[in-house]
Design a protein around this motif. Structure first.
Motif, PDB file in Angstrom:
ATOM      1  N   ILE A   6       0.866  -1.179   0.000  1.00 44.21           N
ATOM      2  CA  ILE A   6       0.000   0.000   0.000  1.00 44.21           C
ATOM      3  C   ILE A   6       0.906   1.233   0.000  1.00 44.21           C
ATOM      4  CG2 ILE A   6      -1.836   1.230   1.199  1.00 44.21           C
ATOM      5  CD1 ILE A   6      -2.551  -1.569   2.446  1.00 44.21           C
ATOM      6  N   ALA A   7       1.023   1.859  -1.172  1.00 41.05           N
ATOM      7  CA  ALA A   7       1.909   3.006  -1.331  1.00 41.05           C
ATOM      8  C   ALA A   7       1.238   4.327  -0.957  1.00 41.05           C
ATOM      9  CB  ALA A   7       2.436   3.071  -2.768  1.00 41.05           C
ATOM     10  N   GLY A   8      -0.067   4.321  -0.820  1.00 38.15           N
ATOM     11  CA  GLY A   8      -0.780   5.511  -0.379  1.00 38.15           C
ATOM     12  C   GLY A   8      -0.955   6.566  -1.460  1.00 38.15           C
ATOM     13  N   PRO A   9      -1.405   7.719  -1.097  1.00 34.47           N
ATOM     14  CA  PRO A   9      -1.572   8.185   0.276  1.00 34.47           C
ATOM     15  C   PRO A   9      -2.792   7.597   0.981  1.00 34.47           C
ATOM     16  CG  PRO A   9      -2.234   9.923  -1.224  1.00 34.47           C
ATOM     17  CD  PRO A   9      -1.703   8.782  -2.063  1.00 34.47           C
ATOM     18  N   GLY A  28       2.198   2.146   3.660  1.00 38.68           N
ATOM     19  CA  GLY A  28       3.600   1.837   3.898  1.00 38.68           C
ATOM     20  C   GLY A  28       3.893   0.373   4.124  1.00 38.68           C
ATOM     21  N   LEU A  29       2.849  -0.455   4.221  1.00 39.44           N
ATOM     22  CA  LEU A  29       3.032  -1.899   4.371  1.00 39.44           C
ATOM     23  C   LEU A  29       3.342  -2.507   3.009  1.00 39.44           C
ATOM     24  CD1 LEU A  29       2.795  -4.672   5.843  1.00 39.44           C
ATOM     25  CD2 LEU A  29       0.343  -4.574   5.319  1.00 39.44           C
ATOM     26  N   VAL A  30       4.444  -3.225   2.932  1.00 39.58           N
ATOM     27  CA  VAL A  30       4.810  -3.906   1.683  1.00 39.58           C
ATOM     28  C   VAL A  30       5.259  -5.324   2.021  1.00 39.58           C
ATOM     29  CG1 VAL A  30       6.291  -3.926  -0.367  1.00 39.58           C
ATOM     30  CG2 VAL A  30       5.520  -1.736   0.599  1.00 39.58           C
ATOM     31  N   HIS A  31       4.711  -6.280   1.275  1.00 37.47           N
ATOM     32  CA  HIS A  31       5.120  -7.678   1.378  1.00 37.47           C
ATOM     33  C   HIS A  31       5.998  -8.007   0.182  1.00 37.47           C
ATOM     34  CE1 HIS A  31       2.655  -8.985   4.781  1.00 37.47           C
ATOM     35  NE2 HIS A  31       1.746  -8.138   4.332  1.00 37.47           N
ATOM     36  N   PHE A  32       7.109  -8.677   0.476  1.00 41.53           N
ATOM     37  CA  PHE A  32       8.064  -9.081  -0.549  1.00 41.53           C
ATOM     38  C   PHE A  32       8.090 -10.598  -0.619  1.00 41.53           C
ATOM     39  CE2 PHE A  32       9.362  -5.039   1.032  1.00 41.53           C
ATOM     40  CZ  PHE A  32       9.971  -4.371  -0.023  1.00 41.53           C
ATOM     41  N   GLY A  33       8.064 -11.132  -1.826  1.00 40.29           N
ATOM     42  CA  GLY A  33       8.272 -12.553  -2.039  1.00 40.29           C
ATOM     43  C   GLY A  33       9.533 -12.735  -2.856  1.00 40.29           C
ATOM     44  N   PHE A  34      10.339 -13.692  -2.483  1.00 37.61           N
ATOM     45  CA  PHE A  34      11.559 -14.005  -3.220  1.00 37.61           C
ATOM     46  C   PHE A  34      11.528 -15.488  -3.556  1.00 37.61           C
ATOM     47  CE2 PHE A  34      12.683 -10.403  -0.514  1.00 37.61           C
ATOM     48  CZ  PHE A  34      13.272  -9.542  -1.433  1.00 37.61           C
ATOM     49  N   ALA A  35      11.929 -15.826  -4.782  1.00 36.56           N
ATOM     50  CA  ALA A  35      11.968 -17.231  -5.178  1.00 36.56           C
ATOM     51  C   ALA A  35      13.216 -17.474  -6.016  1.00 36.56           C
ATOM     52  CB  ALA A  35      10.714 -17.605  -5.978  1.00 36.56           C
ATOM     53  N   ALA A  36      13.766 -18.658  -5.866  1.00 39.54           N
ATOM     54  CA  ALA A  36      14.924 -19.085  -6.647  1.00 39.54           C
ATOM     55  C   ALA A  36      14.733 -20.546  -7.021  1.00 39.54           C
ATOM     56  CB  ALA A  36      16.212 -18.908  -5.848  1.00 39.54           C
ATOM     57  N   LYS A  37      15.199 -20.889  -8.192  1.00 37.33           N
ATOM     58  CA  LYS A  37      15.085 -22.284  -8.634  1.00 37.33           C
ATOM     59  C   LYS A  37      15.674 -23.222  -7.590  1.00 37.33           C
ATOM     60  CE  LYS A  37      15.018 -21.628 -13.602  1.00 37.33           C
ATOM     61  NZ  LYS A  37      15.732 -21.818 -14.870  1.00 37.33           N
ATOM     62  N   GLY A  38      14.912 -24.264  -7.284  1.00 36.86           N
ATOM     63  CA  GLY A  38      15.395 -25.282  -6.359  1.00 36.86           C
ATOM     64  C   GLY A  38      15.304 -24.929  -4.891  1.00 36.86           C
ATOM     65  N   LYS A  39      14.703 -23.770  -4.567  1.00 36.64           N
ATOM     66  CA  LYS A  39      14.579 -23.361  -3.170  1.00 36.64           C
ATOM     67  C   LYS A  39      13.141 -22.941  -2.905  1.00 36.64           C
ATOM     68  CE  LYS A  39      19.280 -21.579  -2.824  1.00 36.64           C
ATOM     69  NZ  LYS A  39      20.099 -20.392  -2.575  1.00 36.64           N
ATOM     70  N   PRO A  40      12.680 -23.063  -1.665  1.00 36.79           N
ATOM     71  CA  PRO A  40      11.332 -22.593  -1.351  1.00 36.79           C
ATOM     72  C   PRO A  40      11.278 -21.066  -1.382  1.00 36.79           C
ATOM     73  CG  PRO A  40      12.437 -23.369   0.632  1.00 36.79           C
ATOM     74  CD  PRO A  40      13.344 -23.679  -0.518  1.00 36.79           C
ATOM     75  N   ALA A  41      10.125 -20.541  -1.711  1.00 37.46           N
ATOM     76  CA  ALA A  41       9.932 -19.087  -1.713  1.00 37.46           C
ATOM     77  C   ALA A  41      10.093 -18.562  -0.286  1.00 37.46           C
ATOM     78  CB  ALA A  41       8.560 -18.741  -2.266  1.00 37.46           C
ATOM     79  N   SER A  42      10.538 -17.322  -0.188  1.00 31.27           N
ATOM     80  CA  SER A  42      10.690 -16.686   1.116  1.00 31.27           C
ATOM     81  C   SER A  42       9.939 -15.357   1.126  1.00 31.27           C
ATOM     82  CB  SER A  42      12.168 -16.482   1.457  1.00 31.27           C
ATOM     83  OG  SER A  42      12.770 -15.601   0.530  1.00 31.27           O
ATOM     84  N   HIS A  43       9.822 -14.780   2.300  1.00 34.63           N
ATOM     85  CA  HIS A  43       9.000 -13.584   2.486  1.00 34.63           C
ATOM     86  C   HIS A  43       9.694 -12.597   3.410  1.00 34.63           C
ATOM     87  CE1 HIS A  43       6.033 -11.423   5.072  1.00 34.63           C
ATOM     88  NE2 HIS A  43       5.534 -11.120   3.896  1.00 34.63           N
ATOM     89  N   LEU A  91       5.023   7.505   4.771  1.00 41.19           N
ATOM     90  CA  LEU A  91       5.857   8.324   3.904  1.00 41.19           C
ATOM     91  C   LEU A  91       5.051   8.730   2.682  1.00 41.19           C
ATOM     92  CD1 LEU A  91       9.056   6.063   3.979  1.00 41.19           C
ATOM     93  CD2 LEU A  91       8.595   8.072   5.388  1.00 41.19           C
ATOM     94  N   SER A  92       5.654   9.496   1.806  1.00 41.87           N
ATOM     95  CA  SER A  92       4.987   9.826   0.543  1.00 41.87           C
ATOM     96  C   SER A  92       4.957   8.577  -0.338  1.00 41.87           C
ATOM     97  CB  SER A  92       5.721  10.945  -0.185  1.00 41.87           C
ATOM     98  OG  SER A  92       6.949  10.461  -0.733  1.00 41.87           O
ATOM     99  N   ARG A  93       4.085   8.596  -1.303  1.00 42.20           N
ATOM    100  CA  ARG A  93       3.977   7.495  -2.259  1.00 42.20           C
ATOM    101  C   ARG A  93       5.333   7.219  -2.911  1.00 42.20           C
ATOM    102  NH1 ARG A  93      -0.162   4.977  -4.707  1.00 42.20           N
ATOM    103  NH2 ARG A  93       0.148   4.156  -6.796  1.00 42.20           N
ATOM    104  N   ALA A  94       5.998   8.267  -3.359  1.00 44.99           N
ATOM    105  CA  ALA A  94       7.297   8.107  -4.016  1.00 44.99           C
ATOM    106  C   ALA A  94       8.327   7.502  -3.065  1.00 44.99           C
ATOM    107  CB  ALA A  94       7.793   9.442  -4.553  1.00 44.99           C
ATOM    108  N   GLU A  95       8.335   7.945  -1.812  1.00 53.22           N
ATOM    109  CA  GLU A  95       9.300   7.418  -0.837  1.00 53.22           C
ATOM    110  C   GLU A  95       9.054   5.943  -0.537  1.00 53.22           C
ATOM    111  OE1 GLU A  95      10.390  11.262   1.932  1.00 53.22           O
ATOM    112  OE2 GLU A  95       8.377  10.410   2.099  1.00 53.22           O
ATOM    113  N   ILE A  96       7.803   5.551  -0.435  1.00 54.46           N
ATOM    114  CA  ILE A  96       7.481   4.142  -0.192  1.00 54.46           C
ATOM    115  C   ILE A  96       7.916   3.294  -1.374  1.00 54.46           C
ATOM    116  CG2 ILE A  96       5.566   2.489   0.057  1.00 54.46           C
ATOM    117  CD1 ILE A  96       4.158   4.758   1.733  1.00 54.46           C
ATOM    118  N   ARG A  97       7.656   3.770  -2.576  1.00 51.53           N
ATOM    119  CA  ARG A  97       8.046   3.009  -3.777  1.00 51.53           C
ATOM    120  C   ARG A  97       9.567   2.887  -3.882  1.00 51.53           C
ATOM    121  NH1 ARG A  97       4.618   2.988  -8.515  1.00 51.53           N
ATOM    122  NH2 ARG A  97       6.201   4.227  -9.563  1.00 51.53           N
TER     123      ARG A  97
END
Length: 164
Positions: free
Chosen positions: A106-109, A119-134, A142-148
């Motif tokens: 949620i980048a807002g405002p 300002g809440l952001v969830h990140f997912g990361f994945a790599a071949k042969g490994k389980p996804a992480s968070h 913050l401002s929209r630009a700052e959050i991004r």
């Protein structure tokens, strides 16, 4: 337009690292709208590293392009740990990349709630042969630009860790 200058050293380093190891990256972006891929492709030689980017701003795009189940979005919400991880795994499956990053937040405002504030952001990361992480980050009101921009910085750091 958002000033990307502060992000360029990390992007240059990441492109160099991934070029050296021969690994490719795909992005799955919601709240950043393609900004992670844009920063990476500002770097000369990035075509050896950036396989593709998915801008999945709508729930339908998440489902159609990344195979995120509609039920998961309905149950957990588009801005959630589970959806971020499903986006990362979906990007890995739908590309020839070795590693992926996904962001949803949620980048807002506006648009925030007590449970899911601006300002809440969830990140997912994945790599071949490994389980996804968070990772979850709460950047604050913050401002929209700052959050991004903060989101892109975290995404680049996380991708760099996947190349270790």
């Amino acid at each position: 337009m958002t000033d990307l200058t502060s992000l360029m050293p990390a992007a240059v380093s990441l492109v160099s690292e991934f070029t050296r190891t021969g690994r490719m990256v795909a992005t799955a972006e919601s709240c950043t709208g393609g900004l992670i891929a844009a920063v990476l492709t500002e770097v000369p030689g990035s075509s050896a590293v950036v396989e593709r980017g998915f801008v999945t701003y709508s729930n339908e795009a998440k489902t159609e392009l990344l195979a995120v189940p509609e039920e998961l979005i309905a149950d957990k919400g588009a801005v959630s740990r589970e959806v971020a991880m499903a986006m990362a795994s979906g990007a890995l499956a739908a590309s020839r990349a070795d590693v992926t990053v996904a962001v949803t937040g949620i980048a807002g405002p506006g648009g925030g709630s007590p449970e899911k504030p601006v300002g809440l952001v969830h990140f997912g990361f994945a790599a071949k042969g490994k389980p996804a992480s968070h990772e979850e980050h709460r950047f604050g009101d913050l401002s929209r630009a700052e959050i991004r921009l903060a989101t892109v910085a975290v995404a680049l750091a996380g991708l760099s860790k996947l190349n270790d």
